[in-house]
Design a protein around this motif. Sequence first.
Motif, PDB file in Angstrom:
ATOM      1  N   GLU A 190       1.942   4.546   1.328  1.00 34.33           N
ATOM      2  CA  GLU A 190       1.820   5.092   2.667  1.00 34.33           C
ATOM      3  C   GLU A 190       2.336   6.523   2.698  1.00 34.33           C
ATOM      4  O   GLU A 190       3.528   6.775   2.486  1.00 34.33           O
ATOM      5  CB  GLU A 190       2.605   4.230   3.659  1.00 34.33           C
ATOM      6  CG  GLU A 190       2.301   4.539   5.084  1.00 34.33           C
ATOM      7  CD  GLU A 190       2.816   3.477   6.039  1.00 34.33           C
ATOM      8  OE1 GLU A 190       3.211   3.861   7.143  1.00 34.33           O
ATOM      9  OE2 GLU A 190       2.837   2.286   5.674  1.00 34.33           O
ATOM     10  N   ALA A 206      -9.125   3.470   1.100  1.00 37.26           N
ATOM     11  CA  ALA A 206      -7.981   4.182   1.676  1.00 37.26           C
ATOM     12  C   ALA A 206      -8.198   4.447   3.167  1.00 37.26           C
ATOM     13  O   ALA A 206      -9.334   4.545   3.637  1.00 37.26           O
ATOM     14  CB  ALA A 206      -7.757   5.499   0.949  1.00 37.26           C
ATOM     15  N   ARG A 239       0.826  -1.194   0.000  1.00 35.71           N
ATOM     16  CA  ARG A 239       0.000   0.000   0.000  1.00 35.71           C
ATOM     17  C   ARG A 239       0.868   1.255   0.000  1.00 35.71           C
ATOM     18  O   ARG A 239       1.888   1.320   0.676  1.00 35.71           O
ATOM     19  CB  ARG A 239      -0.894   0.013   1.232  1.00 35.71           C
ATOM     20  CG  ARG A 239      -1.925  -1.083   1.231  1.00 35.71           C
ATOM     21  CD  ARG A 239      -2.711  -1.113   2.499  1.00 35.71           C
ATOM     22  NE  ARG A 239      -3.648   0.001   2.561  1.00 35.71           N
ATOM     23  CZ  ARG A 239      -4.634   0.066   3.430  1.00 35.71           C
ATOM     24  NH1 ARG A 239      -4.810  -0.884   4.296  1.00 35.71           N
ATOM     25  NH2 ARG A 239      -5.448   1.092   3.439  1.00 35.71           N
ATOM     26  N   LYS A 242       1.385   8.906   5.358  1.00 39.33           N
ATOM     27  CA  LYS A 242       0.877   9.420   6.634  1.00 39.33           C
ATOM     28  C   LYS A 242       1.410  10.820   6.878  1.00 39.33           C
ATOM     29  O   LYS A 242       2.603  11.071   6.744  1.00 39.33           O
ATOM     30  CB  LYS A 242       1.300   8.520   7.792  1.00 39.33           C
ATOM     31  CG  LYS A 242       0.665   7.161   7.790  1.00 39.33           C
ATOM     32  CD  LYS A 242       1.190   6.336   8.949  1.00 39.33           C
ATOM     33  CE  LYS A 242       0.710   4.920   8.887  1.00 39.33           C
ATOM     34  NZ  LYS A 242       1.333   4.085   9.911  1.00 39.33           N
ATOM     35  N   ALA A 264      -4.501   3.488  -0.326  1.00 37.64           N
ATOM     36  CA  ALA A 264      -3.418   4.299   0.251  1.00 37.64           C
ATOM     37  C   ALA A 264      -3.650   4.563   1.738  1.00 37.64           C
ATOM     38  O   ALA A 264      -4.777   4.511   2.226  1.00 37.64           O
ATOM     39  CB  ALA A 264      -3.314   5.633  -0.486  1.00 37.64           C
ATOM     40  N   ILE A 265      -2.587   4.847   2.456  1.00 36.16           N
ATOM     41  CA  ILE A 265      -2.665   5.222   3.862  1.00 36.16           C
ATOM     42  C   ILE A 265      -2.306   6.702   3.943  1.00 36.16           C
ATOM     43  O   ILE A 265      -1.161   7.097   3.708  1.00 36.16           O
ATOM     44  CB  ILE A 265      -1.707   4.378   4.721  1.00 36.16           C
ATOM     45  CG1 ILE A 265      -2.067   2.905   4.604  1.00 36.16           C
ATOM     46  CG2 ILE A 265      -1.756   4.838   6.177  1.00 36.16           C
ATOM     47  CD1 ILE A 265      -1.063   1.973   5.238  1.00 36.16           C
ATOM     48  N   LEU A 266      -3.324   7.527   4.228  1.00 35.57           N
ATOM     49  CA  LEU A 266      -3.157   8.977   4.277  1.00 35.57           C
ATOM     50  C   LEU A 266      -3.581   9.524   5.636  1.00 35.57           C
ATOM     51  O   LEU A 266      -4.082  10.637   5.738  1.00 35.57           O
ATOM     52  CB  LEU A 266      -3.989   9.634   3.168  1.00 35.57           C
ATOM     53  CG  LEU A 266      -3.553   9.330   1.736  1.00 35.57           C
ATOM     54  CD1 LEU A 266      -4.667   9.617   0.751  1.00 35.57           C
ATOM     55  CD2 LEU A 266      -2.323  10.144   1.388  1.00 35.57           C
ATOM     56  N   ASN A 267      -3.403   8.743   6.686  1.00 29.35           N
ATOM     57  CA  ASN A 267      -3.803   9.169   8.022  1.00 29.35           C
ATOM     58  C   ASN A 267      -3.123  10.485   8.382  1.00 29.35           C
ATOM     59  O   ASN A 267      -1.912  10.628   8.247  1.00 29.35           O
ATOM     60  CB  ASN A 267      -3.456   8.101   9.061  1.00 29.35           C
ATOM     61  CG  ASN A 267      -4.240   6.828   8.857  1.00 29.35           C
ATOM     62  OD1 ASN A 267      -5.312   6.834   8.272  1.00 29.35           O
ATOM     63  ND2 ASN A 267      -3.708   5.728   9.339  1.00 29.35           N
TER      64      ASN A 267
END
Length: 107
Positions: free
Chosen positions: A4, A43, A2, A6, A23-26
């Motif tokens: 990433e 996501a 994925r 963040k 996607a990881i958009l924390n």
Amino acid sequence: MRLELKGATFVSADLRNANFEFAILNGANLQGASLMNATLRNAAMVKADFSWVVAVYADFSNADLFQANFQSADLAGVDFSCSDLCGANLNSKRLDSALFLGRNSMI
């Protein structure tokens, strides 16, 4: 694997037609970005800031948007089907024709 990103910053970025599926958009800052027709299916965008975003017809289906901020965003025609919107701020400029089908969490 994925994508990433963040805590990434995309302030006022042109992300039309972008593909951030899975996607990881924390914690990402997307204030004022253009996400028209973007794909953000599945996501993770916990506590992401989408204030003033133009996301017309974007696909947020099955996304984790826990406590995301959509203050004054243009969300016309956005697909939030099966997304986790728990604690999200949806005090948006436009929400007309947005889809909230399936098992959305909004408590």
